[in-house]
Design a protein around this motif. Structure first.
Motif, short mmCIF file in Angstrom:
data_model
loop_
_atom_site.label_atom_id
_atom_site.label_comp_id
_atom_site.label_asym_id
_atom_site.label_seq_id
_atom_site.Cartn_x
_atom_site.Cartn_y
_atom_site.Cartn_z
N VAL A 92 -3.10 -0.24 0.25
CA VAL A 92 -4.24 -1.38 -0.12
C VAL A 92 -5.02 -1.50 1.01
N GLY A 93 -6.29 -1.73 0.45
CA GLY A 93 -7.51 -1.70 1.73
C GLY A 93 -8.02 -0.29 2.00
N SER A 94 -7.61 0.59 1.75
CA SER A 94 -8.16 1.99 2.11
C SER A 94 -8.74 2.50 0.96
N VAL A 95 -8.61 1.79 -0.30
CA VAL A 95 -9.26 2.26 -1.52
C VAL A 95 -9.58 0.82 -2.07
N PRO A 96 -10.93 0.54 -3.04
CA PRO A 96 -10.85 -0.56 -3.59
C PRO A 96 -9.67 -0.84 -4.53
N SER A 97 -8.69 -2.05 -3.97
CA SER A 97 -7.52 -2.27 -4.60
C SER A 97 -7.41 -3.89 -4.45
N LEU A 98 -6.39 -4.32 -5.46
CA LEU A 98 -5.85 -5.56 -5.62
C LEU A 98 -4.49 -5.69 -5.83
N VAL A 99 -3.70 -6.34 -5.02
CA VAL A 99 -2.18 -6.79 -5.55
C VAL A 99 -2.31 -8.02 -6.14
N LEU A 100 -1.43 -7.97 -7.29
CA LEU A 100 -1.18 -8.89 -8.37
C LEU A 100 0.10 -9.53 -8.45
N ASP A 101 0.16 -10.61 -8.84
CA ASP A 101 1.53 -11.36 -9.15
C ASP A 101 1.57 -11.44 -10.52
N PHE A 102 2.92 -11.06 -11.41
CA PHE A 102 2.81 -11.38 -12.84
C PHE A 102 2.93 -12.91 -13.05
N PRO A 103 2.51 -13.00 -14.27
CA PRO A 103 2.50 -14.50 -14.71
C PRO A 103 4.16 -14.87 -14.61
N ASP A 104 4.72 -15.92 -14.55
CA ASP A 104 5.95 -16.36 -14.54
C ASP A 104 6.07 -17.54 -15.58
N SER A 105 7.38 -18.29 -15.25
CA SER A 105 7.37 -19.30 -16.20
C SER A 105 6.76 -20.53 -15.51
N ASN A 106 6.35 -20.74 -14.28
CA ASN A 106 5.56 -21.77 -13.83
C ASN A 106 3.93 -21.79 -14.09
N ARG A 107 3.53 -20.54 -14.38
CA ARG A 107 1.97 -20.14 -14.57
C ARG A 107 1.83 -19.16 -15.63
N ASN A 108 0.82 -19.20 -16.29
CA ASN A 108 0.59 -17.98 -17.61
C ASN A 108 -0.49 -17.04 -17.21
#
Length: 129
Positions: A92-108
């Motif tokens: 992460v950061g050595s190439v164009p990249s994003l780290v994502l959080d999956f949707p959960d019961s508190n947000r869609n």
């Protein structure tokens, strides 16, 4: 699901394709490069066909040197690429990249947890402006 992909990988690919379409791009799954050296999880293509971006759901382990080499293969074929993960990895950061959080019961909705905030190329025709 292609090639024994995990459900997480499949769901992330679906989300990436939906996001590309929402941004006005065409989106195709498992597009193979002209020389066969790469296969994009999702290929986002501008409607006029002049811009292409490979959207890669990278959930399995990979070392920074390998992901950089894969990024270079895309770039050699005139394709921009962005890598998406759900955990922090050394690449992460050595190439164009994003780290994502999956949707959960508190947000869609998905949330960007880490990575680039903006990608830019010096030419005016760049996909990322």
């Amino acid at each position: 699901m292609a090639g024994g992909e995990s459900i997480e990988h499949h769901l992330l690919k679906l989300e990436l394709a939906n996001a590309a379409r929402a941004a006005g791009f065409l989106a195709e799954y498992e597009v193979v490069g002209p020389d066969g050296t790469w296969r994009a999880d999702v290929m986002a293509t501008s409607v006029d066909g002049t811009r292409r971006v490979a959207l890669e759901a990278q959930l399995s382990p990979i070392i920074p040197d390998e992901i950089c080499a894969r990024t270079n293969k895309y770039e050699q074929n005139g394709v921009a690429v962005c890598w998406f993960g759900i955990r922090l990895h050394p690449w992460v950061g050595s190439v164009p990249s994003l780290v994502l959080d999956f949707p959960d019961s508190n947000r869609n909705s998905w949330i960007v947890r880490a990575g680039i905030a903006c990608m830019a190329k010096p030419d005016a025709e760049s996909v990322f402006q």
